[in-house]
Design an enzyme around this catalytic site. Structure first.
Site, PDB file in Angstrom:
ATOM      1  CG  MET A  30      -1.994  -1.455   1.148  1.00 53.72           C
ATOM      2  SD  MET A  30      -3.440  -0.673   2.045  1.00 53.72           S
ATOM      3  CE  MET A  30      -2.819  -0.231   3.628  1.00 53.72           C
ATOM      4  CG  HIS A  34       8.216   0.374   6.296  1.00 51.73           C
ATOM      5  ND1 HIS A  34       8.274  -1.331   5.836  1.00 51.73           N
ATOM      6  CD2 HIS A  34       7.075   0.555   6.244  1.00 51.73           C
ATOM      7  CE1 HIS A  34       7.637  -1.877   6.404  1.00 51.73           C
ATOM      8  NE2 HIS A  34       6.686  -1.037   6.680  1.00 51.73           N
ATOM      9  CG  HIS A  37       7.015  -1.580   1.919  1.00 52.70           C
ATOM     10  ND1 HIS A  37       6.959  -0.708   3.117  1.00 52.70           N
ATOM     11  CD2 HIS A  37       5.662  -2.537   2.003  1.00 52.70           C
ATOM     12  CE1 HIS A  37       5.666  -0.468   2.253  1.00 52.70           C
ATOM     13  NE2 HIS A  37       4.897  -1.759   2.726  1.00 52.70           N
ATOM     14  CE  LYS A 149       3.663  -4.441  11.874  1.00 54.42           C
ATOM     15  NZ  LYS A 149       2.393  -3.839  10.403  1.00 54.42           N
ATOM     16  CD  GLN A 153      -2.036  -8.825   3.785  1.00 54.73           C
ATOM     17  OE1 GLN A 153      -2.812  -8.598   3.425  1.00 54.73           O
ATOM     18  NE2 GLN A 153      -0.187  -8.964   3.783  1.00 54.73           N
ATOM     19  CB  VAL A 176      11.837  -5.553   8.383  1.00 52.28           C
ATOM     20  CG1 VAL A 176      13.564  -4.874   8.824  1.00 52.28           C
ATOM     21  CG2 VAL A 176      12.328  -6.964   7.178  1.00 52.28           C
ATOM     22  NE  ARG A 187      -3.009   1.204   9.199  1.00 47.07           N
ATOM     23  CZ  ARG A 187      -3.442   0.421   8.984  1.00 47.07           C
ATOM     24  NH1 ARG A 187      -3.026  -0.299   8.687  1.00 47.07           N
ATOM     25  NH2 ARG A 187      -4.544   0.221   8.171  1.00 47.07           N
TER      26      ARG A 187
HETATM   27  P1  AMP Z   1       1.391  -2.983   3.463  1.00 51.50           P
HETATM   28  O1  AMP Z   1       2.360  -2.052   2.650  1.00 51.50           O
HETATM   29  O2  AMP Z   1       1.705  -2.446   4.713  1.00 51.50           O
HETATM   30  O3  AMP Z   1      -0.150  -2.968   3.161  1.00 51.50           O
HETATM   31  O4  AMP Z   1       2.311  -4.559   3.497  1.00 51.50           O
HETATM   32  C1  AMP Z   1       2.778  -4.790   1.736  1.00 51.50           C
HETATM   33  C2  AMP Z   1       4.371  -5.947   2.195  1.00 51.50           C
HETATM   34  O5  AMP Z   1       4.481  -5.873   3.335  1.00 51.50           O
HETATM   35  C3  AMP Z   1       2.756  -7.201   3.401  1.00 51.50           C
HETATM   36  O6  AMP Z   1       2.760  -8.306   2.778  1.00 51.50           O
HETATM   37  C4  AMP Z   1       3.581  -6.963   4.974  1.00 51.50           C
HETATM   38  O7  AMP Z   1       3.402  -8.283   5.544  1.00 51.50           O
HETATM   39  C5  AMP Z   1       4.965  -6.403   4.195  1.00 51.50           C
HETATM   40  N1  AMP Z   1       5.580  -5.911   5.549  1.00 51.50           N
HETATM   41  C6  AMP Z   1       5.138  -4.776   6.367  1.00 51.50           C
HETATM   42  N2  AMP Z   1       5.649  -4.693   6.695  1.00 51.50           N
HETATM   43  C7  AMP Z   1       6.889  -5.394   6.918  1.00 51.50           C
HETATM   44  C8  AMP Z   1       7.655  -5.579   8.046  1.00 51.50           C
HETATM   45  N3  AMP Z   1       8.236  -4.569   9.019  1.00 51.50           N
HETATM   46  N4  AMP Z   1       9.062  -6.641   7.670  1.00 51.50           N
HETATM   47  C9  AMP Z   1       8.559  -7.310   6.832  1.00 51.50           C
HETATM   48  N5  AMP Z   1       7.218  -7.162   5.629  1.00 51.50           N
HETATM   49  C10 AMP Z   1       5.905  -6.511   5.953  1.00 51.50           C
END
Ligand code: AMP
Length: 283
Positions: A30, A34, A37, A149, A153, A176, A187
């Site tokens: 989304m 960071h 990702h 994380k 999901q 991470v 967030r």
């Molecule tokens: P999001 O943009 O938050 O929807 O996350 C996109 C993808 O990145 C999803 O598969 C999340 O599980 C993964 N993700 C988000 N934060 C982390 C993290 N700290 N470490 C590893 N993967 C992450």
């Protein structure tokens, strides 16, 4: 790096890549990228010829009153980060094209979506599974990478891929963390400096659970109570849930059986910000 924002353009490009024999990896996000990702993109790049990173803040996975409108967005910065991590194609579809007027079709995974995050956010996972299905159709990947994380999901996507016979390998990448243990999340940008400091309690509570279980504690409620006590020692923290569950079914357990794998997970609010985190523990 190529940037594509139309669905038709993405499908045409994916088809061409497939015809040339290229192995395609998809990393759905989304945005507001960071290091979590970035690690997903790197893991994808090791396993494929082309990494497609998608950025789409998916309205269908937010309930009314959640943070869809204020979710952080910064496409120029994301473009730099995505490219630096090894993305070949950045795919940025629009809400209008993903959900045109008179949209009525959703993909629903049952059971697994009724617990934990699904209980707290009843329409969340149908939004996730619907958009991930669409992303699979548009990008035609051989594999897709998701982060531990968001443990539930990952379980829900694996279930959907199995049940609907998607010919796609699902790779789960480790969480991470910041140096002080807080799991990276877009967030986290919402947290005030004080809340940010208090939020380190989340990982400490997961470490406490691990220590207790490794130390021989088998009672799930004793573990959860210990975590809650530690979390609520921080004045801004409001526990949404703390759970000790079977890692496969995600059903909560009363006792942690030896030789099993449990998912210890939590959702906690700091002010208006809701954070989730988890650890997998093999006994
Ligand atoms: P999001 O943009 O938050 O929807 O996350 C996109 C993808 O990145 C999803 O598969 C999340 O599980 C993964 N993700 C988000 N934060 C982390 C993290 N700290 N470490 C590893 N993967 C992450």
């Amino acid at each position: 790096m190529k940037v594509i924002s139309s669905v038709a353009g993405m499908q045409r490009t994916a088809e061409e890549l497939r015809r040339k024999g290229g192995r395609i990896a998809l990393v759905p996000t989304m945005g507001y990228l960071h290091k979590g990702h970035e690690s997903l993109v790197r893991i994808a790049a090791e396993r494929a010829d082309v990494v497609i990173t998608s950025i789409f803040v998916n309205p269908a996975q937010f309930a009314p009153g959640e943070d869809f409108e204020r979710y952080p967005r910064d496409l120029p910065r994301d473009t730099r980060i995505a490219e630096g991590a090894g993305t070949g194609i950045l795919f940025t579809p629009s809400v209008e094209e993903v959900y045109p007027g008179n949209y009525h079709t959703y993909v629903i995974v049952e059971e697994l979506t009724t617990v934990l995050e699904g209980k707290a956010r009843p329409t969340h996972f149908r939004g996730v599974t619907t958009v991930v299905t669409k992303l699979f159709h548009w990008t035609k990947p051989h594999l897709a990478v998701f982060g531990q994380k968001d443990a539930q999901q990952c379980a829900v996507i694996r279930r959907m891929v199995k049940d609907l016979n998607f010919d796609i390998d699902i790779v789960v990448a480790p969480t991470v963390r910041e140096q002080d243990g807080l799991a990276m999340s877009s967030r986290n940008a919402y947290l005030s400096p004080d809340e940010r400091q208090q939020s380190t309690v989340l990982y400490r509570s997961l470490q406490l659970a691990e220590q207790m279980i490794r130390g021989g504690e088998r009672g799930a409620s004793a573990v959860a109570d210990g975590m809650k006590r530690l979390i609520t020692s921080q004045p801004a923290a409001r526990v949404d849930y703390v759970s000790v569950a079977d890692a496969q079914t995600l059903q909560e357990v009363d006792t942690v059986p030896p030789g099993s794998e449990v998912l210890v997970s939590l959702a906690v609010r700091f002010g208006a910000t809701r954070l989730i985190d988890n650890v997998l523990i093999k006994t």
